[in-house]
Design a protein around this motif. Structure first.
Motif, PDB file in Angstrom:
ATOM      1  N   ALA A  76     -14.014  50.990  -8.275  1.00  0.00           N
ATOM      2  CA  ALA A  76     -12.706  50.314  -8.213  1.00  0.00           C
ATOM      3  C   ALA A  76     -11.831  50.718  -9.391  1.00  0.00           C
ATOM      4  O   ALA A  76     -10.644  51.005  -9.219  1.00  0.00           O
ATOM      5  CB  ALA A  76     -12.895  48.796  -8.176  1.00  0.00           C
ATOM      6  N   THR A  77     -12.418  50.769 -10.586  1.00  0.00           N
ATOM      7  CA  THR A  77     -11.626  51.131 -11.768  1.00  0.00           C
ATOM      8  C   THR A  77     -11.237  52.601 -11.747  1.00  0.00           C
ATOM      9  O   THR A  77     -10.151  52.952 -12.205  1.00  0.00           O
ATOM     10  CB  THR A  77     -12.356  50.789 -13.078  1.00  0.00           C
ATOM     11  N   ALA A  78     -12.091  53.453 -11.194  1.00  0.00           N
ATOM     12  CA  ALA A  78     -11.760  54.880 -11.102  1.00  0.00           C
ATOM     13  C   ALA A  78     -10.580  55.097 -10.167  1.00  0.00           C
ATOM     14  O   ALA A  78      -9.764  56.000 -10.378  1.00  0.00           O
ATOM     15  CB  ALA A  78     -12.969  55.684 -10.633  1.00  0.00           C
ATOM     16  N   ASP A  82      -5.226  53.031 -14.408  1.00  0.00           N
ATOM     17  CA  ASP A  82      -4.127  52.463 -15.185  1.00  0.00           C
ATOM     18  C   ASP A  82      -4.267  50.958 -15.369  1.00  0.00           C
ATOM     19  O   ASP A  82      -3.749  50.395 -16.335  1.00  0.00           O
ATOM     20  CB  ASP A  82      -2.779  52.760 -14.512  1.00  0.00           C
ATOM     21  N   ASP A  83      -4.944  50.303 -14.435  1.00  0.00           N
ATOM     22  CA  ASP A  83      -5.137  48.854 -14.492  1.00  0.00           C
ATOM     23  C   ASP A  83      -6.551  48.523 -14.027  1.00  0.00           C
ATOM     24  O   ASP A  83      -6.753  48.028 -12.915  1.00  0.00           O
ATOM     25  CB  ASP A  83      -4.097  48.148 -13.611  1.00  0.00           C
ATOM     26  N   PRO A  84      -7.553  48.814 -14.868  1.00  0.00           N
ATOM     27  CA  PRO A  84      -8.932  48.611 -14.419  1.00  0.00           C
ATOM     28  C   PRO A  84      -9.266  47.152 -14.102  1.00  0.00           C
ATOM     29  O   PRO A  84      -9.971  46.884 -13.126  1.00  0.00           O
ATOM     30  CB  PRO A  84      -9.779  49.142 -15.579  1.00  0.00           C
ATOM     31  N   LEU A  85      -8.743  46.222 -14.885  1.00  0.00           N
ATOM     32  CA  LEU A  85      -9.006  44.814 -14.589  1.00  0.00           C
ATOM     33  C   LEU A  85      -8.372  44.435 -13.256  1.00  0.00           C
ATOM     34  O   LEU A  85      -9.008  43.786 -12.420  1.00  0.00           O
ATOM     35  CB  LEU A  85      -8.489  43.895 -15.694  1.00  0.00           C
ATOM     36  N   GLY A  86      -7.147  44.863 -13.034  1.00  0.00           N
ATOM     37  CA  GLY A  86      -6.483  44.590 -11.765  1.00  0.00           C
ATOM     38  C   GLY A  86      -7.247  45.183 -10.596  1.00  0.00           C
ATOM     39  O   GLY A  86      -7.320  44.584  -9.514  1.00  0.00           O
ATOM     40  N   ILE A 140     -10.385  43.294 -21.352  1.00  0.00           N
ATOM     41  CA  ILE A 140      -9.581  42.330 -22.115  1.00  0.00           C
ATOM     42  C   ILE A 140      -8.970  43.017 -23.329  1.00  0.00           C
ATOM     43  O   ILE A 140      -7.787  42.855 -23.615  1.00  0.00           O
ATOM     44  CB  ILE A 140     -10.430  41.108 -22.535  1.00  0.00           C
ATOM     45  N   ALA A 141      -9.770  43.799 -24.029  1.00  0.00           N
ATOM     46  CA  ALA A 141      -9.270  44.517 -25.203  1.00  0.00           C
ATOM     47  C   ALA A 141      -8.170  45.503 -24.814  1.00  0.00           C
ATOM     48  O   ALA A 141      -7.174  45.644 -25.524  1.00  0.00           O
ATOM     49  CB  ALA A 141     -10.411  45.243 -25.912  1.00  0.00           C
ATOM     50  N   GLU A 142      -8.321  46.175 -23.657  1.00  0.00           N
ATOM     51  CA  GLU A 142      -7.330  47.153 -23.200  1.00  0.00           C
ATOM     52  C   GLU A 142      -6.020  46.506 -22.793  1.00  0.00           C
ATOM     53  O   GLU A 142      -4.976  47.145 -22.847  1.00  0.00           O
ATOM     54  CB  GLU A 142      -7.894  47.964 -22.024  1.00  0.00           C
ATOM     55  N   GLN A 185      -5.767  33.121 -12.279  1.00  0.00           N
ATOM     56  CA  GLN A 185      -6.386  32.555 -13.479  1.00  0.00           C
ATOM     57  C   GLN A 185      -7.025  33.651 -14.332  1.00  0.00           C
ATOM     58  O   GLN A 185      -6.935  33.633 -15.563  1.00  0.00           O
ATOM     59  CB  GLN A 185      -7.421  31.498 -13.097  1.00  0.00           C
ATOM     60  N   VAL A 186      -7.674  34.612 -13.685  1.00  0.00           N
ATOM     61  CA  VAL A 186      -8.315  35.712 -14.415  1.00  0.00           C
ATOM     62  C   VAL A 186      -7.264  36.527 -15.157  1.00  0.00           C
ATOM     63  O   VAL A 186      -7.437  36.864 -16.328  1.00  0.00           O
ATOM     64  CB  VAL A 186      -9.150  36.585 -13.451  1.00  0.00           C
ATOM     65  N   ARG A 187      -6.167  36.860 -14.471  1.00  0.00           N
ATOM     66  CA  ARG A 187      -5.096  37.624 -15.138  1.00  0.00           C
ATOM     67  C   ARG A 187      -4.544  36.865 -16.340  1.00  0.00           C
ATOM     68  O   ARG A 187      -4.326  37.452 -17.398  1.00  0.00           O
ATOM     69  CB  ARG A 187      -3.971  37.931 -14.143  1.00  0.00           C
ATOM     70  N   GLU A 188      -4.345  35.583 -16.157  1.00  0.00           N
ATOM     71  CA  GLU A 188      -3.831  34.762 -17.260  1.00  0.00           C
ATOM     72  C   GLU A 188      -4.826  34.693 -18.414  1.00  0.00           C
ATOM     73  O   GLU A 188      -4.448  34.840 -19.576  1.00  0.00           O
ATOM     74  CB  GLU A 188      -3.521  33.353 -16.731  1.00  0.00           C
ATOM     75  N   SER A 189      -6.089  34.498 -18.081  1.00  0.00           N
ATOM     76  CA  SER A 189      -7.122  34.419 -19.130  1.00  0.00           C
ATOM     77  C   SER A 189      -7.267  35.712 -19.919  1.00  0.00           C
ATOM     78  O   SER A 189      -7.538  35.689 -21.109  1.00  0.00           O
ATOM     79  CB  SER A 189      -8.480  34.065 -18.505  1.00  0.00           C
ATOM     80  N   ALA A 190      -7.075  36.826 -19.215  1.00  0.00           N
ATOM     81  CA  ALA A 190      -7.227  38.130 -19.866  1.00  0.00           C
ATOM     82  C   ALA A 190      -5.998  38.531 -20.647  1.00  0.00           C
ATOM     83  O   ALA A 190      -6.021  39.495 -21.417  1.00  0.00           O
ATOM     84  CB  ALA A 190      -7.550  39.199 -18.820  1.00  0.00           C
ATOM     85  N   GLY A 191      -4.904  37.816 -20.420  1.00  0.00           N
ATOM     86  CA  GLY A 191      -3.663  38.197 -21.091  1.00  0.00           C
ATOM     87  C   GLY A 191      -3.002  39.374 -20.418  1.00  0.00           C
ATOM     88  O   GLY A 191      -2.233  40.106 -21.043  1.00  0.00           O
ATOM     89  N   ALA A 192      -3.336  39.585 -19.140  1.00  0.00           N
ATOM     90  CA  ALA A 192      -2.773  40.739 -18.414  1.00  0.00           C
ATOM     91  C   ALA A 192      -1.448  40.400 -17.783  1.00  0.00           C
ATOM     92  O   ALA A 192      -1.147  39.310 -17.437  1.00  0.00           O
ATOM     93  CB  ALA A 192      -3.753  41.182 -17.343  1.00  0.00           C
TER      94      ALA A 192
END
Length: 192
Positions: A76-78, A82-86, A140-142, A185-192
């Motif tokens: 999925a990330t590959a 540009d947006d691996p969490l997404g 999260i760091a990214e 919620q995940v996007r918000e928690s990650a700061g994305a």
């Protein structure tokens, strides 16, 4: 008829792969050895030449399932570097993934079963969960969300819980609402 070592090794891998999928679909206690071996195209007698016990197979099948889950996160990330969490959110918290009983998340499919198993079966889940947490920590760091902290645990818990809840609900609109709420919620928690 005697089976070559190469064929025996291939048979073993087939049994582990089939068990990985069937355990996710039916649970550890939801399928017997006879049906597992039939699913692999082998006889029940071949089982004991390959595995010490059903628990031995359950541990190896759990490891395989967790490895498969990690590969799916990587794929999925590959596909969206540009947006691996997404990308993971879009894959994991989807109605398609919700419907994947045999190939979906082993934590969701077998988590409660694994909690009642011995340490050998729990160990692959723990290792896979730790790997998921490391991946989420990097995401999260990214996103500029800072260094890894408890957010990766909260994110994984939210994702797993939402997928599990969506699977026990008959109403597809409510199931989708759980997945969407978790994604937000995940996007918000990650700061994305």
């Amino acid at each position: 008829m005697r089976v070559s070592r190469t064929q025996a090794a291939e048979n073993r891998e087939t049994v582990i792969n089939v068990a990985s999928r069937l355990f996710r679909e039916r649970g550890f206690d939801g399928i017997g050895l006879k049906d597992l071996m039939k699913g692999a195209g082998l006889t029940q007698g071949a089982f004991y030449k390959q595995f010490a016990s059903k628990d031995d197979l359950a541990a190896q099948a759990s490891r395989r399932a967790m490895e498969s889950a990690t590969r799916r996160w990587s794929a999925a990330t590959a596909a969206n570097s540009d947006d691996p969490l997404g990308a993971v959110i879009a894959f994991y918290l989807s109605m398609d993934h919700r419907g994947e009983k045999m190939d979906g998340c082993p934590i969701v499919a077998l988590g409660s079963d694994a909690a009642r198993q011995g340490n050998d079966v729990k160990a692959p889940f723990e290792a896979g969960i730790k790997e998921h947490l490391e991946i989420l920590g990097r995401f999260i760091a990214e996103t500029g969300g800072g260094e890894f902290d408890g957010r990766a645990m909260a994110i994984l818990s939210t994702m797993v819980g939402a997928l599990m809840l969506s699977r026990v609900i008959n109403d597809p609109d409510l199931a989708q609402a759980f997945l969407d709420a978790a994604a937000n919620q995940v996007r918000e928690s990650a700061g994305a």
